[in-house]
Design an enzyme around this catalytic site. Structure first.
Site, PDB file in Angstrom:
ATOM      1  N   LYS A  41      45.299  32.718  46.849  1.00 42.75           N
ATOM      2  CA  LYS A  41      46.341  32.378  47.828  1.00 42.75           C
ATOM      3  C   LYS A  41      46.886  33.651  48.501  1.00 42.75           C
ATOM      4  CE  LYS A  41      50.769  29.992  48.130  1.00 42.75           C
ATOM      5  NZ  LYS A  41      51.944  30.688  47.624  1.00 42.75           N
ATOM      6  N   ARG A  93      40.059  47.737  46.264  1.00 42.06           N
ATOM      7  CA  ARG A  93      40.373  48.800  45.299  1.00 42.06           C
ATOM      8  C   ARG A  93      39.678  48.441  43.996  1.00 42.06           C
ATOM      9  NH1 ARG A  93      46.269  51.081  43.244  1.00 42.06           N
ATOM     10  NH2 ARG A  93      46.505  48.980  42.402  1.00 42.06           N
ATOM     11  N   ASP A 192      51.607  56.327  39.415  1.00 42.27           N
ATOM     12  CA  ASP A 192      50.774  56.882  38.352  1.00 42.27           C
ATOM     13  C   ASP A 192      51.066  58.367  38.154  1.00 42.27           C
ATOM     14  OD1 ASP A 192      48.988  55.128  36.888  1.00 42.27           O
ATOM     15  OD2 ASP A 192      48.259  54.515  38.850  1.00 42.27           O
ATOM     16  N   ILE A 258      53.268  46.265  49.192  1.00 45.62           N
ATOM     17  CA  ILE A 258      52.962  45.258  48.170  1.00 45.62           C
ATOM     18  C   ILE A 258      53.438  43.858  48.539  1.00 45.62           C
ATOM     19  CG2 ILE A 258      52.806  46.773  46.167  1.00 45.62           C
ATOM     20  CD1 ILE A 258      55.835  46.167  45.703  1.00 45.62           C
ATOM     21  N   HIS A 259      54.153  43.738  49.664  1.00 42.69           N
ATOM     22  CA  HIS A 259      54.721  42.424  49.993  1.00 42.69           C
ATOM     23  C   HIS A 259      54.689  42.226  51.518  1.00 42.69           C
ATOM     24  CE1 HIS A 259      57.709  39.150  50.306  1.00 42.69           C
ATOM     25  NE2 HIS A 259      57.412  38.897  49.035  1.00 42.69           N
ATOM     26  N   ASP A 306      56.409  76.330  73.712  1.00 43.90           N
ATOM     27  CA  ASP A 306      55.164  77.074  73.922  1.00 43.90           C
ATOM     28  C   ASP A 306      54.029  76.299  73.249  1.00 43.90           C
ATOM     29  OD1 ASP A 306      55.639  77.680  71.302  1.00 43.90           O
ATOM     30  OD2 ASP A 306      55.666  79.849  71.537  1.00 43.90           O
TER      31      ASP A 306
HETATM   32  C1  LIG Z   1      52.755  50.863  42.120  1.00 44.34           C
HETATM   33  C2  LIG Z   1      51.352  51.053  41.934  1.00 44.34           C
HETATM   34  C3  LIG Z   1      50.377  50.034  42.442  1.00 44.34           C
HETATM   35  O1  LIG Z   1      49.261  50.066  42.041  1.00 44.34           O
HETATM   36  S1  LIG Z   1      50.908  48.885  43.576  1.00 44.34           S
HETATM   37  C4  LIG Z   1      49.531  47.800  43.732  1.00 44.34           C
HETATM   38  C5  LIG Z   1      49.429  46.784  42.640  1.00 44.34           C
HETATM   39  N1  LIG Z   1      50.431  45.758  42.765  1.00 44.34           N
HETATM   40  C6  LIG Z   1      50.233  44.668  43.530  1.00 44.34           C
HETATM   41  O2  LIG Z   1      49.170  44.469  44.078  1.00 44.34           O
HETATM   42  C7  LIG Z   1      51.354  43.707  43.696  1.00 44.34           C
HETATM   43  C8  LIG Z   1      51.265  42.942  45.005  1.00 44.34           C
HETATM   44  N2  LIG Z   1      52.412  42.116  45.201  1.00 44.34           N
HETATM   45  C9  LIG Z   1      52.623  40.969  44.544  1.00 44.34           C
HETATM   46  O3  LIG Z   1      51.807  40.557  43.712  1.00 44.34           O
HETATM   47  C10 LIG Z   1      53.849  40.180  44.885  1.00 44.34           C
HETATM   48  O4  LIG Z   1      54.380  40.555  46.106  1.00 44.34           O
HETATM   49  C11 LIG Z   1      54.995  40.256  43.830  1.00 44.34           C
HETATM   50  C12 LIG Z   1      55.605  41.637  43.785  1.00 44.34           C
HETATM   51  C13 LIG Z   1      54.490  39.877  42.431  1.00 44.34           C
HETATM   52  C14 LIG Z   1      56.081  39.249  44.255  1.00 44.34           C
HETATM   53  O5  LIG Z   1      55.425  38.012  44.459  1.00 44.34           O
HETATM   54  P1  LIG Z   1      56.209  36.670  44.734  1.00 44.34           P
HETATM   55  O6  LIG Z   1      57.252  36.488  43.688  1.00 44.34           O
HETATM   56  O7  LIG Z   1      55.205  35.586  44.956  1.00 44.34           O
HETATM   57  O8  LIG Z   1      56.942  37.009  46.115  1.00 44.34           O
HETATM   58  P2  LIG Z   1      57.606  36.018  47.149  1.00 44.34           P
HETATM   59  O9  LIG Z   1      57.975  34.716  46.533  1.00 44.34           O
HETATM   60  O10 LIG Z   1      58.704  36.768  47.814  1.00 44.34           O
HETATM   61  O11 LIG Z   1      56.414  35.793  48.209  1.00 44.34           O
HETATM   62  C15 LIG Z   1      56.639  35.155  49.440  1.00 44.34           C
HETATM   63  C16 LIG Z   1      55.319  34.700  49.989  1.00 44.34           C
HETATM   64  O12 LIG Z   1      54.494  35.856  50.198  1.00 44.34           O
HETATM   65  C17 LIG Z   1      53.320  35.752  49.394  1.00 44.34           C
HETATM   66  N3  LIG Z   1      53.014  37.125  48.897  1.00 44.34           N
HETATM   67  C18 LIG Z   1      53.762  37.879  48.091  1.00 44.34           C
HETATM   68  N4  LIG Z   1      53.169  39.062  47.897  1.00 44.34           N
HETATM   69  C19 LIG Z   1      52.018  39.029  48.592  1.00 44.34           C
HETATM   70  C20 LIG Z   1      50.971  39.962  48.776  1.00 44.34           C
HETATM   71  N5  LIG Z   1      50.978  41.153  48.187  1.00 44.34           N
HETATM   72  N6  LIG Z   1      49.937  39.613  49.561  1.00 44.34           N
HETATM   73  C21 LIG Z   1      49.909  38.416  50.164  1.00 44.34           C
HETATM   74  N7  LIG Z   1      50.883  37.479  50.028  1.00 44.34           N
HETATM   75  C22 LIG Z   1      51.909  37.797  49.244  1.00 44.34           C
HETATM   76  C23 LIG Z   1      53.640  34.775  48.281  1.00 44.34           C
HETATM   77  O13 LIG Z   1      52.466  34.200  47.784  1.00 44.34           O
HETATM   78  C24 LIG Z   1      54.520  33.807  49.018  1.00 44.34           C
HETATM   79  O14 LIG Z   1      53.688  33.009  49.827  1.00 44.34           O
HETATM   80  P3  LIG Z   1      54.131  31.520  50.286  1.00 44.34           P
HETATM   81  O15 LIG Z   1      55.410  31.656  51.029  1.00 44.34           O
HETATM   82  O16 LIG Z   1      54.278  30.730  49.004  1.00 44.34           O
HETATM   83  O17 LIG Z   1      52.986  31.060  51.148  1.00 44.34           O
HETATM   84  O1  LIG Z   2      48.382  53.324  42.890  1.00 45.01           O
HETATM   85  C1  LIG Z   2      49.441  53.687  43.264  1.00 45.01           C
HETATM   86  C2  LIG Z   2      50.394  54.355  42.427  1.00 45.01           C
HETATM   87  O2  LIG Z   2      51.496  54.655  42.913  1.00 45.01           O
HETATM   88  O3  LIG Z   2      50.066  54.603  41.265  1.00 45.01           O
HETATM   89 MG   LIG Z   3      48.001  53.978  40.828  1.00 46.30          MG
END
Ligand SMILES: CCC(=O)SCCNC(=O)CCNC(=O)[C@H](O)C(C)(C)COP(=O)(O)OP(=O)(O)OC[C@H]1O[C@@H](n2cnc3c(N)ncnc32)[C@H](O)[C@@H]1OP(=O)(O)O
Ligand SMILES: O=CC(=O)O
Ligand SMILES: [Mg+2]
Length: 333
Positions: A41, A93, A192, A258-259, A306
């Site tokens: 999704k 990734r 990280d 991430i969002h 310059d």
């Molecule tokens: C820091 C180091 C890293 O490595 S960062 C990279 C690894 N982390 C990730 O990939 C996390 C990506 N983000 C997420 O999984 C979500 O945004 C998290 C943070 C869990 C929050 O999700 P959730 O509680 O569903 O948020 P929400 O209710 O506010 O979502 C609203 C609508 O948007 C969607 N959404 C959310 N995040 C994403 C995303 N990353 N990509 C695509 N769509 C996303 C939700 O599914 C929700 O959709 P809908 O309104 O139900 O259609």
């Molecule tokens: O992959 C990203 C990070 O901040 O760690």
């Molecule tokens: Mg990382």
């Protein structure tokens, strides 16, 4: 004369100036949006957004017991192909070379007839990680009959990686001569990195400032894009704005997100503003007039101008023109 075109030139009485861009070519990656690879999704939603790049994640956004699910879901999506011409850049990734999961990622993600144009390789600490990855990918792609290189985005996210940064970039460039990969960007993996140096991320991220600045410097020395840190406090859009402004002012060309709520702010703030473009256009025109009149230094809007200021103005115009020509214009939002 196209003053902001790639590699354009103009001649003064004494010298010919080559206007080389900061990056060799420019695919905008202002926002790189992660979507967990096992979450169909979110993947579909991410790919439907007007975002420069979607990172389909097999790494840290996916639980260890869901890696196979992520690989299968992503492979199926890739097989279907882009949903429209507006689709963002597809990237995957994979897991790091040291994780023990990378070989399985490569054989799964690159198994179909459609392969991702861009791969994100996390936790590159030493040049050997790149050599291993490039060899593995090369073996896997043999016989696929494609001479198109895979864009490689390299994650720098440990103390060791920061120390080895120039060597890592040099190796990446050397490998591109014989392997099917083209390094295009460095990613600053701040979270990280925090774990690696034994700190906890603060709101203003002062603890990673040295590394954040070093990464930009080295990226630009190797003509690579520099993609800034994730803003994990994703509900606070005001602090996101501040972090974008800071990242862009340091020289970053984009940011990991991430969002979906972060897309618009990030994509706007990693484009030169209209005010900056008007300033730059005026400066370039004034510079040409003064050069023709034999003046190297002059005053524009109260400041001494310059050659270095001309180059700064050209960077702004190049980035703005490249984003417009690729259809990623901020006025669309
Ligand atoms: C820091 C180091 C890293 O490595 S960062 C990279 C690894 N982390 C990730 O990939 C996390 C990506 N983000 C997420 O999984 C979500 O945004 C998290 C943070 C869990 C929050 O999700 P959730 O509680 O569903 O948020 P929400 O209710 O506010 O979502 C609203 C609508 O948007 C969607 N959404 C959310 N995040 C994403 C995303 N990353 N990509 C695509 N769509 C996303 C939700 O599914 C929700 O959709 P809908 O309104 O139900 O259609
Ligand atoms: O992959 C990203 C990070 O901040 O760690
Ligand atoms: Mg990382």
């Amino acid at each position: 004369m196209n003053i902001c075109g790639q590699g354009s030139r103009f001649t003064s009485a004494r010298r010919t100036f080559s206007l080389l861009p900061l990056v060799r070519y420019y695919t905008p990656r202002r926002a790189v949006l992660y979507a967990p690879g096992d979450d169909s999704k979110k993947l579909h939603k991410a790919l439907s957004l007007n975002v420069d790049c979607v990172a389909m994640d097999c790494e840290d956004g996916v639980a260890v017991n869901r890696k196979d699910a992520a690989r299968t879901t992503i492979t199926k999506l890739l097989a279907k192909g882009p949903v429209s011409t507006q689709t963002p850049e597809w990237s995957v990734r994979i897991n790091s070379v040291d994780s023990g999961l990378c070989a399985d990622d490569i054989s799964s993600i690159f198994s179909g007839s459609v392969v991702p144009p861009t791969v994100l390789l996390p936790k590159v600490d030493v040049s050997e990680h790149l050599v291993w990855f490039a060899n593995k990918l090369s073996t896997h792609l043999k016989g696929k009959n494609s001479d198109k290189k895979i864009n490689l985005i390299i994650y720098i996210e440990s103390a060791k990686a920061i120390l080895n940064l120039p060597a890592i970039c040099r190796t990446a460039k050397e490998l591109s001569a014989s392997k099917p990969v083209e390094p295009v960007a460095l990613v600053f993996g701040s979270d990280d990195l925090c774990a690696s140096i034994g700190v906890t991320r603060s709101e203003d991220a002062t603890e990673v400032m040295y590394a954040r600045q070093k990464l930009v410097l080295v990226a630009k020395a190797f003509h690579l894009q520099a993609i800034d840190m994730v803003h994990i406090n994703f509900k606070d859009l005001e602090s996101l704005k501040k972090q974008c402004q800071l990242g862009a002012s340091l020289g970053y060309t984009g940011k990991q997100i991430i969002h979906p709520s972060q897309v618009q702010i990030v994509q706007e703030l990693f484009l030169p503003s209209e005010k900056q473009v008007i300033w730059a256009q005026g400066l370039v025109a004034a510079f040409q007039e003064h050069q023709a009149a034999g003046k190297g230094a002059f005053v524009y809007q109260g400041h001494m101008i310059d050659m270095p200021l001309l180059r700064q103005a050209q960077n702004i115009l190049q980035m703005s023109a490249a984003a417009k020509s690729s259809g990623h214009d901020s006025t669309k939002y």
